[in-house]
Design an enzyme around this catalytic site. Sequence first.
Site, PDB file in Angstrom:
ATOM      1  N   GLU A 298     -30.212   0.742  -3.804  1.00 19.38           N
ATOM      2  CA  GLU A 298     -29.607   1.945  -3.236  1.00 19.38           C
ATOM      3  C   GLU A 298     -28.115   1.834  -2.918  1.00 19.38           C
ATOM      4  O   GLU A 298     -27.704   2.043  -1.777  1.00 19.38           O
ATOM      5  CB  GLU A 298     -30.381   2.365  -1.982  1.00 19.38           C
TER       6      GLU A 298
ATOM      7  N   GLU B 142     -39.444   3.636  -5.318  1.00 17.35           N
ATOM      8  CA  GLU B 142     -39.833   3.951  -3.940  1.00 17.35           C
ATOM      9  C   GLU B 142     -40.301   5.401  -3.889  1.00 17.35           C
ATOM     10  O   GLU B 142     -39.636   6.301  -4.408  1.00 17.35           O
ATOM     11  CB  GLU B 142     -38.672   3.748  -2.959  1.00 17.35           C
TER      12      GLU B 142
END
Length: 535
Positions: free
Chosen positions: A342, A446
Amino acid sequence: MELLFSKWISSFLLCCWLIFSVGHSVEGLHGNARVRAVNLGGWLVVEGWIKPSLFDDIPNGDMLDGTQVQLKSVTLQKYISAQNGGGMNVSVDRDNPLEWETFKLWRISESVFQFRTSEGQFLTCSGDGDSVTATAESPSDSETFYLERNFNNRVHIKLKSGTYIQASNENVLTADFPGTPGWDDNPATFEMTFVAKLQGDYQLANGYGHNKAKDVLKKHRSSFITVDDFDFLYRHGINTVRIPVGWWIASDSNPPAPFIGGSLEALDNAFSWAQAYNIKCIIDLHAAPGSQNGMEHSASRDGTVNWQTSPEYISQTLDAIEFLASRYAVHPALLGIELLNEPSAADVSLDILVPFYKQGYQIVQKYSSTAYVIFCQRIGNADPFELYHANIGSSNTVVDLHYYNLFDRYFDKLTSSENIQFLYKNRQSQIQALNSANGPLVFVGEWVNEWNVTNGSLADYQDFGRVQLDIYNAASFGWSYWTLKCEKKHWDFEWSIRNNYLQLQPGMYAGTSPRKMISRVVLLLGLACSWSFMY
């Protein structure tokens, strides 16, 4: 006769294709499969919201690194403000606290702190009688303040010399309060309001101090994830785990302060348990030096994103990737390495990220030609196609997308049916487009069976989970649920499975016994014969 035989062979091959080629399969996984994974979040990289009790015994534990506070003079009824957000004078003249009136704590001890402004400077005072300004670029003694605090969150701020800071009638802060203030309304007393907090590895280690933090993390790492969890995952059809790690694992015997060693032993254990249960491992570099996104899971000290600003930070990250690749490349349980979790789209440009990904890819390839190299999409305003256009690597490449119907105000008022429609309209179409692109495989690294729907029923959650599984099962690499264990129930994969909120749907032939597989082959072989004689 030759034509008849040819048709029979064609029919037989069609049947075999129906059995064995249900879409793309991921090399290294058993049988015709894609990744069906669960993240081991909150284990080797700390996230306080996953297990808040880790922070329970820290003295003054609500004043950790990165905690955002606002300070209001009880006599002037005005907030302390760093003019222009920092780099100038400090005033006490604001009625409503916003960004300039919010300070991030750097914790030295449970009662000694430094205050960082929104622009990155530190509050500073040269000595007795001087004014407080926000002009220091880095903290030292002049930027260090002692705090006294009572049960009503009133505080006194003083210098190392013992002189107290006061809000003068000229609306400035000066180090000249006479004597020792009480807790009544006086110029040296301020009301402290908490705005936000971070609870990651940095906060835990610096909050407890090295020795206590070492004990806390040793107990946590040995008990939070165990071999029994791998048994549970195996029994429920999970074939992979995605394991977040921090960059300091590369110097595990003596990591840089304040980080605590011991995560490497736990990672070794995870690989051993995975091998025993025929489960694969994806190592995910979740926290990079300087922080790639400012969040607690990146081990940020105060929410600032600095990874992209320093060639040294990037070099340290590549060193960590090389350490992990060299250590686990030949391990039978390794499936892939994710180079960075991320990165922030607002802070990390493609001009920096893509060359880093290319270097990381080359490092992994140096040690393994079979390990997948995973590139995480930037979070924020970023298009995953940007990584397809970057030409990062020629083989075994994967782009990781994180899908949450959360963290954006768009989802705040959606109903359960509207959430599901969003999945079909946006997520499904994006996965289909990426699957069709000529480039990396697609990985939903995710996702969670949680949303902002209030009072969702069991059936609502089951529908939401079913649709997500239907859509994410189509990703060419697979998916990974966030996370295995969490004190927030619906984020907890194990709780969701045991309580029937999430209903896994096995792959078409996942877990099929050899006897049943042979039976199906024989059955379809018979059908092939029938089809051939029909023509």
